[in-house]
Design a protein around this motif. Structure first.
Motif, PDB file in Angstrom:
ATOM      1  N   ASP A  93       0.838  -1.204   0.000  1.00 49.68           N
ATOM      2  CA  ASP A  93       0.000   0.000   0.000  1.00 49.68           C
ATOM      3  C   ASP A  93       0.873   1.254   0.000  1.00 49.68           C
ATOM      4  OD1 ASP A  93      -2.328  -1.506   0.188  1.00 49.68           O
ATOM      5  OD2 ASP A  93      -2.274  -1.537   2.375  1.00 49.68           O
ATOM      6  N   ARG A  94       1.918   1.203   0.805  1.00 49.04           N
ATOM      7  CA  ARG A  94       2.763   2.401   0.936  1.00 49.04           C
ATOM      8  C   ARG A  94       3.565   2.657  -0.343  1.00 49.04           C
ATOM      9  NH1 ARG A  94       3.190  -0.031   5.897  1.00 49.04           N
ATOM     10  NH2 ARG A  94       5.299  -0.804   5.562  1.00 49.04           N
ATOM     11  N   TYR A 127       2.095   6.995  -6.557  1.00 46.44           N
ATOM     12  CA  TYR A 127       1.053   7.926  -6.992  1.00 46.44           C
ATOM     13  C   TYR A 127       1.372   9.366  -6.623  1.00 46.44           C
ATOM     14  CZ  TYR A 127      -1.707   4.550  -9.228  1.00 46.44           C
ATOM     15  OH  TYR A 127      -2.116   3.625 -10.147  1.00 46.44           O
ATOM     16  N   LEU A 128       1.921   9.553  -5.429  1.00 48.95           N
ATOM     17  CA  LEU A 128       2.296  10.919  -5.057  1.00 48.95           C
ATOM     18  C   LEU A 128       3.477  11.399  -5.898  1.00 48.95           C
ATOM     19  CD1 LEU A 128       1.837  10.965  -1.187  1.00 48.95           C
ATOM     20  CD2 LEU A 128       0.500  12.156  -2.917  1.00 48.95           C
ATOM     21  N   PHE A 129       4.386  10.483  -6.234  1.00 54.32           N
ATOM     22  CA  PHE A 129       5.534  10.799  -7.094  1.00 54.32           C
ATOM     23  C   PHE A 129       5.027  11.373  -8.425  1.00 54.32           C
ATOM     24  CE2 PHE A 129       8.588   9.786 -10.370  1.00 54.32           C
ATOM     25  CZ  PHE A 129       9.820  10.051  -9.804  1.00 54.32           C
ATOM     26  N   VAL A 130       4.106  10.644  -9.065  1.00 54.28           N
ATOM     27  CA  VAL A 130       3.574  11.078 -10.366  1.00 54.28           C
ATOM     28  C   VAL A 130       2.842  12.415 -10.230  1.00 54.28           C
ATOM     29  CG1 VAL A 130       1.987  10.491 -12.246  1.00 54.28           C
ATOM     30  CG2 VAL A 130       3.383   8.710 -11.205  1.00 54.28           C
ATOM     31  N   ALA A 131       2.014  12.533  -9.181  1.00 51.82           N
ATOM     32  CA  ALA A 131       1.241  13.774  -8.989  1.00 51.82           C
ATOM     33  C   ALA A 131       2.177  14.970  -8.819  1.00 51.82           C
ATOM     34  CB  ALA A 131       0.332  13.630  -7.768  1.00 51.82           C
ATOM     35  N   LEU A 132       3.224  14.768  -8.015  1.00 52.93           N
ATOM     36  CA  LEU A 132       4.180  15.853  -7.763  1.00 52.93           C
ATOM     37  C   LEU A 132       4.906  16.253  -9.052  1.00 52.93           C
ATOM     38  CD1 LEU A 132       5.137  17.488  -5.310  1.00 52.93           C
ATOM     39  CD2 LEU A 132       6.998  15.860  -5.037  1.00 52.93           C
ATOM     40  N   VAL A 189      14.231  14.602  -6.777  1.00 51.10           N
ATOM     41  CA  VAL A 189      14.825  14.355  -5.447  1.00 51.10           C
ATOM     42  C   VAL A 189      13.737  14.407  -4.370  1.00 51.10           C
ATOM     43  CG1 VAL A 189      16.457  15.237  -3.724  1.00 51.10           C
ATOM     44  CG2 VAL A 189      17.058  15.281  -6.158  1.00 51.10           C
ATOM     45  N   LEU A 190      12.923  15.463  -4.431  1.00 51.05           N
ATOM     46  CA  LEU A 190      11.857  15.612  -3.423  1.00 51.05           C
ATOM     47  C   LEU A 190      10.866  14.446  -3.480  1.00 51.05           C
ATOM     48  CD1 LEU A 190      10.894  19.402  -3.550  1.00 51.05           C
ATOM     49  CD2 LEU A 190      11.975  18.159  -1.677  1.00 51.05           C
ATOM     50  N   ALA A 191      10.491  14.076  -4.724  1.00 51.56           N
ATOM     51  CA  ALA A 191       9.494  13.012  -4.883  1.00 51.56           C
ATOM     52  C   ALA A 191      10.033  11.675  -4.378  1.00 51.56           C
ATOM     53  CB  ALA A 191       9.074  12.907  -6.338  1.00 51.56           C
ATOM     54  N   ILE A 192      11.310  11.400  -4.668  1.00 44.57           N
ATOM     55  CA  ILE A 192      11.905  10.135  -4.191  1.00 44.57           C
ATOM     56  C   ILE A 192      11.986  10.152  -2.661  1.00 44.57           C
ATOM     57  CG2 ILE A 192      14.050   8.768  -4.134  1.00 44.57           C
ATOM     58  CD1 ILE A 192      14.366   9.550  -7.122  1.00 44.57           C
ATOM     59  N   ALA A 193      12.399  11.309  -2.106  1.00 44.29           N
ATOM     60  CA  ALA A 193      12.483  11.424  -0.643  1.00 44.29           C
ATOM     61  C   ALA A 193      11.101  11.203  -0.007  1.00 44.29           C
ATOM     62  CB  ALA A 193      13.024  12.801  -0.261  1.00 44.29           C
ATOM     63  N   LEU A 194      10.092  11.783  -0.624  1.00 45.07           N
ATOM     64  CA  LEU A 194       8.723  11.616  -0.121  1.00 45.07           C
ATOM     65  C   LEU A 194       8.304  10.148  -0.198  1.00 45.07           C
ATOM     66  CD1 LEU A 194       6.120  13.086   0.853  1.00 45.07           C
ATOM     67  CD2 LEU A 194       5.424  13.189  -1.533  1.00 45.07           C
ATOM     68  N   GLY A 195       8.640   9.505  -1.323  1.00 43.47           N
ATOM     69  CA  GLY A 195       8.312   8.083  -1.499  1.00 43.47           C
ATOM     70  C   GLY A 195       8.962   7.225  -0.430  1.00 43.47           C
TER      71      GLY A 195
END
Lengths: 79, 293
Positions: A35-36, A42-47, A66-72
């Motif tokens: 799930d995570r 999904y958040l990566f793509v949206a960002l 960088v931000l999206a990977i860190a968030l992931g």
């Protein structure tokens, strides 16, 4: 004589396994690792799409990567 | 260990079919989405262009407008189908003369191909020869012309979808209603619950999984509808009924812009999954969590 299986014990064991896989992090639902990862992608793509639309003219897309990977990673680790 | 091997063996055909017909085509579309590819253009070869298709997509007003129209279409169509389907399912639960015949006739739209549904509706709605504009004109003096009236064209696509797919919802909910045990309803009646309370506190929670499954199926279908709308309105007037499926069709077939079309398809899949996941979280996961805690 065959070994008898205690069904209650099997049920308890199964629920323990499920409970150990599911946990609650900062996301508002109980999640397992899949799930995570799903939410992270999904958040990566949206960002990325949001960045391309509104911010890319002033800040390069690599910053978003960088931000999206860190968030992931954060979501998979703590979500 | 042995049971695991047997399990994987039993799953293997499903995984193979899913892989060949689902995963591999998806990965190919994802690959094409990062390329510029017009096989009928001056340069017929695939050229890697990074995220340019997606960059183009987020600035494409036609695409963004078609998302809004599609969401509006899906909302009205799915909501109406679920409400109407539930009432029809309740009707079929009661005994009345000709119930079997009515149920059969009611299910007939399901077996008609979408392209045929679109053609028939087009014939019925064409101003010069259609029965509906003729009757509306002679009875109410209303001049129906879906080639000019954008609101009416949108409404007709929704009504056509409702006509075509409500039977599916009815059958699913009917199956759910038939399988419900009688005891909770008798208990609620003994406790003095009225019809609304029985519906809200007994029926609805018990058929919730069936409703959710139906909503997911219909939502996914509504978000990728093409052929019916293509036949009825062709996406017009203007772009009033140019839903996402139609938008992609126009990019891929008349324009043969495969790279951009693939990128659009990937984003539509993304939107569909996000919406279904959000619905799932809102209606199932959080509720289950509350119950567990």
């Amino acid at each position: 004589m065959e070994h008898m299986i205690d069904l209650d014990e099997v049920d308890d064991e199964a629920s323990t396994i499920v409970a150990s896989q599911q946990r609650t992090g900062f996301l508002p639902i109980v999640t397992n690792w899949f799930d995570r990862v799903f939410v992270g992608i999904y958040l990566f793509v949206a960002l990325e799409l949001f960045w391309m639309r509104f911010l890319e003219q002033s800040i390069p897309l690599s910053v978003c990567h960088v931000l999206a990977i860190a968030l992931g990673v954060l979501i998979v680790w703590r979500g | 260990m042995r049971s695991n091997r047997v399990g994987w063996l039993l799953l293997a055909p499903t995984i193979a079919i899913l892989g060949i017909f689902g995963i591999v085509p998806f990965l190919y579309v994802l690959y094409v989405a990062f390329h510029q590819w017009n096989p009928f253009g001056a340069n017929p070869y695939m050229i890697y262009n990074g995220a340019n298709n997606f960059r183009r997509l987020v600035f494409d007003n036609e695409f963004l407008t078609s998302i809004a129209f599609t969401l509006k279409f899906a909302f009205f169509a799915v909501l109406s189908e679920v409400i109407l389907g539930y009432f029809l399912a309740q009707l079929f639960m009661k005994e009345f003369p000709g119930r079997g015949l009515f149920r059969t006739i009611h299910t007939l739209p399901l077996i008609v191909a979408p392209i045929v549904v679109g053609s028939v509706w087009r014939l019925m709605m064409t101003p010069s020869i259609g029965i509906v504009p003729y009757l509306l004109k002679s009875w109410f003096g209303y001049d129906l012309n879906i080639g000019r009236d954008a609101t009416m064209a949108f409404a007709l696509t929704v009504i056509m979808d409702i006509w075509h797919w409500t039977p599916l919802v009815t059958l699913t909910l009917l199956a759910a209603l038939v399988s419900l045990p009688k005891e909770p309803f008798e208990q609620a009646q003994i406790d003095g619950a009225n019809r609304w309370q029985i519906f809200w506190h007994v029926t609805l929670p018990m058929i919730r999984p069936a409703i959710l499954a139906t909503v997911f199926i219909r939502l996914m279908d509504a978000l990728r509808t093409v052929d019916e709308v293509w036949m009825l309105t062709g996406g017009g007037p203007g772009a009033a009924t140019r839903y996402l499926g139609l938008h992609i069709w126009k990019i891929v077939f008349p324009k043969t812009d495969y790279g951009y079309g693939s990128a659009t398809s990937v984003i539509v899949l993304y939107l569909t999954l996000v919406m279904c996941w959000l619905l799932y979280v809102a209606l199932v996961a959080r509720r289950d969590q509350k119950r567990a805690s």
